[in-house]
Design an enzyme around this catalytic site. Structure first.
Site, PDB file in Angstrom:
ATOM      1  N   THR A 146     -17.780 -77.083 -25.199  1.00 35.46           N
ATOM      2  CA  THR A 146     -17.585 -76.887 -23.760  1.00 35.46           C
ATOM      3  C   THR A 146     -18.851 -76.450 -23.033  1.00 35.46           C
ATOM      4  OG1 THR A 146     -16.536 -75.353 -22.189  1.00 35.46           O
ATOM      5  CG2 THR A 146     -16.669 -74.597 -24.438  1.00 35.46           C
TER       6      THR A 146
ATOM      7  N   GLU B 208     -18.878 -74.190 -21.034  1.00 34.77           N
ATOM      8  CA  GLU B 208     -18.837 -72.722 -20.942  1.00 34.77           C
ATOM      9  C   GLU B 208     -19.862 -72.084 -21.874  1.00 34.77           C
ATOM     10  OE1 GLU B 208     -16.755 -70.341 -19.057  1.00 34.77           O
ATOM     11  OE2 GLU B 208     -16.897 -72.138 -17.854  1.00 34.77           O
TER      12      GLU B 208
ATOM     13  N   TYR C  48     -13.680 -66.593 -24.644  1.00 34.27           N
ATOM     14  CA  TYR C  48     -13.431 -68.019 -24.901  1.00 34.27           C
ATOM     15  C   TYR C  48     -14.735 -68.710 -25.299  1.00 34.27           C
ATOM     16  CZ  TYR C  48     -12.862 -72.991 -23.698  1.00 34.27           C
ATOM     17  OH  TYR C  48     -12.873 -74.363 -23.731  1.00 34.27           O
TER      18      TYR C  48
ATOM     19  N   LYS D 106     -15.919 -70.408 -28.829  1.00 34.97           N
ATOM     20  CA  LYS D 106     -16.326 -71.814 -28.871  1.00 34.97           C
ATOM     21  C   LYS D 106     -17.760 -71.965 -29.398  1.00 34.97           C
ATOM     22  CE  LYS D 106     -12.876 -74.423 -27.199  1.00 34.97           C
ATOM     23  NZ  LYS D 106     -12.404 -75.689 -27.752  1.00 34.97           N
TER      24      LYS D 106
HETATM   25  P1  NAP Z   1      -5.060 -77.653 -22.731  1.00 33.74           P
HETATM   26  O1  NAP Z   1      -4.411 -78.564 -21.751  1.00 33.74           O
HETATM   27  O2  NAP Z   1      -4.992 -76.182 -22.524  1.00 33.74           O
HETATM   28  O3  NAP Z   1      -4.445 -77.996 -24.175  1.00 33.74           O
HETATM   29  C1  NAP Z   1      -4.653 -77.170 -25.282  1.00 33.74           C
HETATM   30  C2  NAP Z   1      -3.829 -77.672 -26.433  1.00 33.74           C
HETATM   31  O4  NAP Z   1      -4.006 -76.782 -27.550  1.00 33.74           O
HETATM   32  C3  NAP Z   1      -2.315 -77.700 -26.162  1.00 33.74           C
HETATM   33  O5  NAP Z   1      -1.746 -78.775 -26.840  1.00 33.74           O
HETATM   34  C4  NAP Z   1      -1.838 -76.401 -26.798  1.00 33.74           C
HETATM   35  O6  NAP Z   1      -0.489 -76.406 -27.172  1.00 33.74           O
HETATM   36  C5  NAP Z   1      -2.733 -76.386 -28.030  1.00 33.74           C
HETATM   37  N1  NAP Z   1      -2.812 -75.069 -28.655  1.00 33.74           N
HETATM   38  C6  NAP Z   1      -3.121 -73.880 -28.089  1.00 33.74           C
HETATM   39  N2  NAP Z   1      -3.079 -72.894 -28.993  1.00 33.74           N
HETATM   40  C7  NAP Z   1      -2.734 -73.465 -30.172  1.00 33.74           C
HETATM   41  C8  NAP Z   1      -2.509 -72.985 -31.475  1.00 33.74           C
HETATM   42  N3  NAP Z   1      -2.620 -71.677 -31.773  1.00 33.74           N
HETATM   43  N4  NAP Z   1      -2.174 -73.852 -32.452  1.00 33.74           N
HETATM   44  C9  NAP Z   1      -2.013 -75.174 -32.175  1.00 33.74           C
HETATM   45  N5  NAP Z   1      -2.202 -75.695 -30.953  1.00 33.74           N
HETATM   46  C10 NAP Z   1      -2.557 -74.854 -29.968  1.00 33.74           C
HETATM   47  O7  NAP Z   1      -6.610 -78.026 -22.905  1.00 33.74           O
HETATM   48  P2  NAP Z   1      -7.390 -79.357 -22.481  1.00 33.74           P
HETATM   49  O8  NAP Z   1      -7.858 -79.205 -21.078  1.00 33.74           O
HETATM   50  O9  NAP Z   1      -6.597 -80.533 -22.886  1.00 33.74           O
HETATM   51  O10 NAP Z   1      -8.694 -79.219 -23.397  1.00 33.74           O
HETATM   52  C11 NAP Z   1      -8.720 -79.747 -24.716  1.00 33.74           C
HETATM   53  C12 NAP Z   1      -9.807 -79.036 -25.505  1.00 33.74           C
HETATM   54  O11 NAP Z   1     -11.077 -79.237 -24.890  1.00 33.74           O
HETATM   55  C13 NAP Z   1      -9.649 -77.537 -25.633  1.00 33.74           C
HETATM   56  O12 NAP Z   1     -10.153 -77.165 -26.893  1.00 33.74           O
HETATM   57  C14 NAP Z   1     -10.543 -76.984 -24.549  1.00 33.74           C
HETATM   58  O13 NAP Z   1     -10.959 -75.678 -24.880  1.00 33.74           O
HETATM   59  C15 NAP Z   1     -11.667 -77.979 -24.571  1.00 33.74           C
HETATM   60  N6  NAP Z   1     -12.384 -78.212 -23.316  1.00 33.74           N
HETATM   61  C16 NAP Z   1     -11.703 -78.483 -22.176  1.00 33.74           C
HETATM   62  C17 NAP Z   1     -12.398 -78.794 -21.014  1.00 33.74           C
HETATM   63  C18 NAP Z   1     -11.688 -79.135 -19.730  1.00 33.74           C
HETATM   64  O14 NAP Z   1     -12.324 -79.069 -18.662  1.00 33.74           O
HETATM   65  N7  NAP Z   1     -10.429 -79.554 -19.788  1.00 33.74           N
HETATM   66  C19 NAP Z   1     -13.813 -78.826 -21.024  1.00 33.74           C
HETATM   67  C20 NAP Z   1     -14.472 -78.566 -22.235  1.00 33.74           C
HETATM   68  C21 NAP Z   1     -13.750 -78.281 -23.386  1.00 33.74           C
HETATM   69  P3  NAP Z   1       0.679 -76.047 -26.091  1.00 33.74           P
HETATM   70  O15 NAP Z   1       0.881 -77.302 -25.288  1.00 33.74           O
HETATM   71  O16 NAP Z   1       1.821 -75.713 -26.987  1.00 33.74           O
HETATM   72  O17 NAP Z   1       0.180 -74.912 -25.276  1.00 33.74           O
HETATM   73  O1  F7E Z   2     -12.091 -72.043 -13.209  1.00 35.94           O
HETATM   74  C1  F7E Z   2     -12.949 -70.136 -10.213  1.00 35.94           C
HETATM   75  C2  F7E Z   2     -13.172 -69.454 -11.555  1.00 35.94           C
HETATM   76  O2  F7E Z   2     -10.099 -71.811 -14.670  1.00 35.94           O
HETATM   77  C3  F7E Z   2     -13.155 -72.702 -12.567  1.00 35.94           C
HETATM   78  C4  F7E Z   2     -11.427 -74.756 -19.004  1.00 35.94           C
HETATM   79  O3  F7E Z   2     -10.909 -76.057 -19.167  1.00 35.94           O
HETATM   80  O4  F7E Z   2     -13.427 -75.621 -18.021  1.00 35.94           O
HETATM   81  C5  F7E Z   2     -12.358 -74.741 -17.801  1.00 35.94           C
HETATM   82  O5  F7E Z   2     -12.818 -73.412 -17.592  1.00 35.94           O
HETATM   83  C6  F7E Z   2     -13.829 -71.771 -11.585  1.00 35.94           C
HETATM   84  C7  F7E Z   2     -14.209 -70.392 -12.150  1.00 35.94           C
HETATM   85  O6  F7E Z   2     -11.952 -73.423 -15.282  1.00 35.94           O
HETATM   86  C8  F7E Z   2      -9.608 -69.355  -9.109  1.00 35.94           C
HETATM   87  O7  F7E Z   2     -13.615 -68.113 -11.394  1.00 35.94           O
HETATM   88  C9  F7E Z   2     -11.593 -69.322  -8.261  1.00 35.94           C
HETATM   89  O8  F7E Z   2     -15.489 -70.041 -11.687  1.00 35.94           O
HETATM   90  O9  F7E Z   2     -10.470 -73.978 -13.440  1.00 35.94           O
HETATM   91  P1  F7E Z   2     -11.043 -72.815 -14.134  1.00 35.94           P
HETATM   92  P2  F7E Z   2     -13.157 -72.836 -16.161  1.00 35.94           P
HETATM   93  O10 F7E Z   2     -13.111 -71.374 -16.245  1.00 35.94           O
HETATM   94  O11 F7E Z   2     -14.409 -73.447 -15.641  1.00 35.94           O
HETATM   95  C10 F7E Z   2     -14.256 -75.315 -19.161  1.00 35.94           C
HETATM   96  C11 F7E Z   2     -15.316 -76.377 -19.266  1.00 35.94           C
HETATM   97  C12 F7E Z   2     -13.464 -75.102 -20.388  1.00 35.94           C
HETATM   98  O12 F7E Z   2     -13.948 -75.365 -21.496  1.00 35.94           O
HETATM   99  C13 F7E Z   2     -12.189 -74.354 -20.275  1.00 35.94           C
HETATM  100  O13 F7E Z   2     -11.334 -74.622 -21.385  1.00 35.94           O
HETATM  101  O14 F7E Z   2     -12.914 -71.515 -10.521  1.00 35.94           O
HETATM  102  N1  F7E Z   2     -11.700 -69.760  -9.536  1.00 35.94           N
HETATM  103  N2  F7E Z   2     -10.318 -69.058  -7.977  1.00 35.94           N
HETATM  104  C14 F7E Z   2     -10.485 -69.805 -10.102  1.00 35.94           C
HETATM  105  N3  F7E Z   2     -10.085 -70.187 -11.317  1.00 35.94           N
HETATM  106  C15 F7E Z   2      -8.746 -70.128 -11.586  1.00 35.94           C
HETATM  107  N4  F7E Z   2      -8.291 -70.550 -12.795  1.00 35.94           N
HETATM  108  N5  F7E Z   2      -7.856 -69.680 -10.650  1.00 35.94           N
HETATM  109  C16 F7E Z   2      -8.232 -69.271  -9.392  1.00 35.94           C
HETATM  110  O15 F7E Z   2      -7.413 -68.869  -8.561  1.00 35.94           O
END
Ligand code: NAP
Ligand code: F7E
Length: 383
Positions: free
Chosen positions: A133, A135, A157, A161
């Site tokens: 990620t 992050e 987190y 990671k």
């Molecule tokens: P998501 O919608 O939160 O999905 C996470 C998945 O992991 C869900 O299927 C969840 O199951 C499962 N999970 C959570 N805890 C678990 C556990 N203890 N054992 C087995 N399964 C578990 O995340 P996403 O947005 O699809 O992201 C996919 C991956 O990419 C994650 O690893 C995330 O950290 C990473 N990532 C995401 C982004 C982004 O912007 N979306 C960017 C960079 C990296 P449930 O459905 O049961 O909760």
């Molecule tokens: O926040 C700001 C918050 O929770 C984005 C995950 O998929 O992407 C995700 O992480 C920004 C932050 O995503 C609210 O403070 C303001 O600056 O949508 P977010 P994230 O933290 O960037 C990365 C790449 C991952 O890997 C992670 O798994 O938005 N923000 N107001 C808020 N964020 C939330 N959630 N809620 C608010 O009300």
């Protein structure tokens, strides 16, 4: 014979899109889902097949990333050609509340996958994708961020990671495994979890426009994110595992936008103009005008008069409870390596991503609005 893939986190946003994509390519897809007290397969229900059917191309296994024996058993049974490790406690703010659990799932969970493949003698057969990620860049050391930019994680987190990133690299180097990191910047979609900022905004703005929600409370409006569409990003995951040699890649659009501007753009999509005043915890946003033609087409004329009455009201507010103890202020990625080596090119822009999310949420929330109206009508009839 088609290939076999195992997806951890198949019930999540990326897991659902990736499963559909791989099935279309002729894969048999196995997925690990957690046992829950309610159904948690909404995102993949359209792909579900009864266990009694022969030749299924989607097979689900109960499991959890914290259970090594379970992970090892599943990998041993499936013997996948490709493993996509997407499972994670993926919410950054929540990781401050559950740091140990997040480390266990997001950090050690990756180790459990790698060790299972090694112990089962599958290092030659199973290629592994690790969901790394942006992050990891946290307090950014370089703008834009690329594969060589030093990491500076800013949350439990991101620290978990970071372990997962390096253990993937280590197993690649130590045991010659085909293990890769995709360093993906934020990617969103109509399937995005409801508590991530983009989806929280598109849901809330749809509800405000339809008169079923009054206002929205936000956290830090000034942070900047590089947002792409999940449909584009899961294609990169697939491409990373199809290369001749394992490697790590940044996947990003190269465009960064504040949360505030995302809200402005999402409102604009339905013909509403907002203006922000003040700063920090005192910042507010109000509706200053409505393009009636656009609003009528996208939302419906019925909802115009009630929203017009709210012009000048503070509709967007800040609640410091959403602030993070340490924030990632700016992310912007340089995906030159992926564009050149993988020929990866995103199809969506931020505008088309927002359009897709708003369309989907307006449609979804309209059902709620109709039910509410219908409910009132029935109530009035009996009163
Ligand atoms: P998501 O919608 O939160 O999905 C996470 C998945 O992991 C869900 O299927 C969840 O199951 C499962 N999970 C959570 N805890 C678990 C556990 N203890 N054992 C087995 N399964 C578990 O995340 P996403 O947005 O699809 O992201 C996919 C991956 O990419 C994650 O690893 C995330 O950290 C990473 N990532 C995401 C982004 C982004 O912007 N979306 C960017 C960079 C990296 P449930 O459905 O049961 O909760
Ligand atoms: O926040 C700001 C918050 O929770 C984005 C995950 O998929 O992407 C995700 O992480 C920004 C932050 O995503 C609210 O403070 C303001 O600056 O949508 P977010 P994230 O933290 O960037 C990365 C790449 C991952 O890997 C992670 O798994 O938005 N923000 N107001 C808020 N964020 C939330 N959630 N809620 C608010 O009300």
């Amino acid at each position: 014979m088609g290939k076999t893939a195992l997806i951890t986190g198949i019930t999540g946003q990326d897991g659902a899109y990736l499963a559909e994509y791989l099935i279309k390519k002729g894969y048999t897809v196995h997925g690990i889902k957690r046992r829950a007290s309610l159904f948690n397969t909404d995102r993949i229900d359209h792909l579900y097949q009864d266990p009694q059917l022969d030749n299924r191309n989607l097979i689900l296994h109960y499991g959890d990333m914290t259970d090594s024996l379970n992970i090892t058993n599943i990998i041993g049974d499936v013997k996948p050609d490709e493993i996509y490790n997407l499972a994670a406690q993926s919410h950054v703010k929540v990781s401050f509340d559950t740091p140990e659990y997040t480390a266990n799932v997001d950090g050690l969970g990756t180790l459990r996958i790698l060790e299972a493949v090694r112990l089962l003698g599958l290092t030659e057969k199973s290629r592994i994708y690790q969901a790394s990620t942006s992050e990891l860049y946290g307090l950014v050391q370089e703008i834009p961020q690329k594969e060589t930019t030093p990491f500076y994680p800013r949350s439990p987190y991101a620290v978990a990671k970071m372990y997962a990133y390096w253990i993937t690299v280590n197993y690649r180097e130590a045991y010659n495994m085909f293990a890769c990191n995709g360093i993906l910047f934020n990617h969103e979609s109509p399937l995005r979890g409801e508590t991530f900022v983009t989806r929280k905004v598109t849901r809330a703005l749809s509800r405000i426009a339809l008169g079923i929600q009054n206002d929205i409370y936000m956290g830090n409006l000034s942070s900047k994110r590089d947002w792409g569409h999940a449909k584009d990003y899961i294609k990169a995951m697939y491409l990373i595992l199809q290369q001749d040699a394992p490697d790590d890649y940044v996947i990003a659009t190269g465009v960064t936008t504040t949360i505030r501007d995302f809200i402005t753009m999402a409102f604009k999509e339905i013909g509403v103009t907002v203006a922000f005043k003040g700063d920090g915890a005192n910042e507010t946003g109000e509706i200053v005008s409505i393009d009636e033609a656009v609003f009528g087409t996208k939302i419906g004329e019925t909802y115009l008069a009630p929203l017009k009455k709210r012009l000048g009201e503070k509709i967007i507010k800040v609640d410091p409870k959403y602030f993070r103890p340490t924030e990632v202020e700016l992310l912007i990625g340089d995906a030159t390596k992926a564009r050149t080596k993988l020929s990866w090119e995103p199809q969506y822009t931020l505008e088309t991503l927002i359009k897709d999310m708003m369309q989907s949420d307006v449609k979804e929330m309209k059902k709620e609005a109709y039910l509410k109206e219908g409910g009132y009508r029935i109530l009035n009839y009996f009163e």
